[in-house]
Enzyme design. Sequence first.
Site, PDB file in Angstrom:
ATOM      1  N   LEU A  21       0.672  -1.007  -0.036  1.00 28.12           N
ATOM      2  CA  LEU A  21      -0.145   0.113  -0.001  1.00 28.12           C
ATOM      3  C   LEU A  21       0.799   1.341  -0.073  1.00 28.12           C
ATOM      4  CD1 LEU A  21      -2.911   1.072   0.114  1.00 28.12           C
ATOM      5  CD2 LEU A  21      -2.403   0.914   2.751  1.00 28.12           C
ATOM      6  N   TYR A 143       4.286  -6.312  16.841  1.00 31.88           N
ATOM      7  CA  TYR A 143       4.470  -5.309  15.768  1.00 31.88           C
ATOM      8  C   TYR A 143       5.393  -4.061  16.297  1.00 31.88           C
ATOM      9  CZ  TYR A 143       3.600  -2.470  11.465  1.00 31.88           C
ATOM     10  OH  TYR A 143       3.762  -1.920  10.259  1.00 31.88           O
ATOM     11  N   PRO A 172       3.726   7.031  10.861  1.00 28.68           N
ATOM     12  CA  PRO A 172       2.441   7.483  10.122  1.00 28.68           C
ATOM     13  C   PRO A 172       1.381   7.195  11.397  1.00 28.68           C
ATOM     14  CG  PRO A 172       3.140   5.774   8.978  1.00 28.68           C
ATOM     15  CD  PRO A 172       4.259   5.924  10.061  1.00 28.68           C
ATOM     16  N   ASP A 288     -11.073  -3.194  21.358  1.00 29.47           N
ATOM     17  CA  ASP A 288     -11.158  -1.801  20.817  1.00 29.47           C
ATOM     18  C   ASP A 288      -9.704  -1.654  20.335  1.00 29.47           C
ATOM     19  OD1 ASP A 288     -13.780  -0.884  20.910  1.00 29.47           O
ATOM     20  OD2 ASP A 288     -13.468  -0.381  22.732  1.00 29.47           O
TER      21      ASP A 288
END
Length: 331
Positions: A21, A143, A172, A288
């Site tokens: 992406l 991650y 980002p 969440d």
Amino acid sequence: MKSKHVMQKTDKIYIAGHKGLVGSAIMRRLQKEGFENIITRSRYELDLTNQQATNEFFYKEKPDYVFMAAAKVGGVQANKEALDQFMYINTLIEFNTIMAAFHNQVKKFCFLGSGCIYPRECPQPIKEEYLLTAPLEITNEGYALAKISGLKLCEYLNTHHPEKTDFISVMPCNLYGPGDNYHPEYSHVIPALIRKFHEAREHGNNEVVMWGTGTAMREFLHIDDIADACFFLMQNYSGDKGNKPGEPGISWINIGCGSDITIKELGKKIADIVGFEGKITYDHIHPDGTPRKLLDSQKLFALGWRPSIHFEEGLKQTYEDYKINKDNYRK
């Protein structure tokens, strides 16, 4: 600090992860500016988890500049189910690529990180200096730790080899845009919701169930804006010096738009764009994630960069891309 190096049209530029992406958006941005000496390798042509193969590639190609956008990525569910793999694979990819770039005298290196590197419970908006001040969000800790390690390796190289390195890291916020992964369980929130609402409308379903409570808040940036920001920083920024000689400076910088919305609001926006008129409910069993994640991008804005793509226009563009290409996306 003003950039120590500025890319020229004749420079050789390697985009790691050029089919992803972000990587594909960076390639489009460079091509728009007239850069043609761009080298790429698919994951099948070059396995960046393989140290020897990565070293041989850099030794042979000798790129002048590197955009490091290759990574194993996924949404909350994917991260939660494979913390070990997200940490292990990303750490291998990052360390192999960063060190190969260092040993082969790359002029400048742009490492793509993530806003998830910051603590779960963090003052808002999140400043760069809040890194490592409190525990991480557990659902994406693997991650995040990999990305922190990559960021720190770049920082250490800058600190101990200032005459040789110009390695910057960009963090980002949540990214979205055409070409994303629309897997119903393992994609990020925007593509997952686009697919979910589209299929509900197509099948005549009168209800869509969203994961979590809908109260979590997120900041989103279009992939063409992140690509533009990376290009801007590669040409204009080389990190901040430490307060004392030999002391690490902050070589990472946040990239966001400066505002966020709740997941509930996001769902309503996507439902409207898709044309879904049914009921939206919430499955509280699913997590969440971090309650709120709004980056402080004032340092970047002060350098003269701002995003240009309005959120709703970006969502419409992304949905149009999904409708055209949905049969080609991963199931």
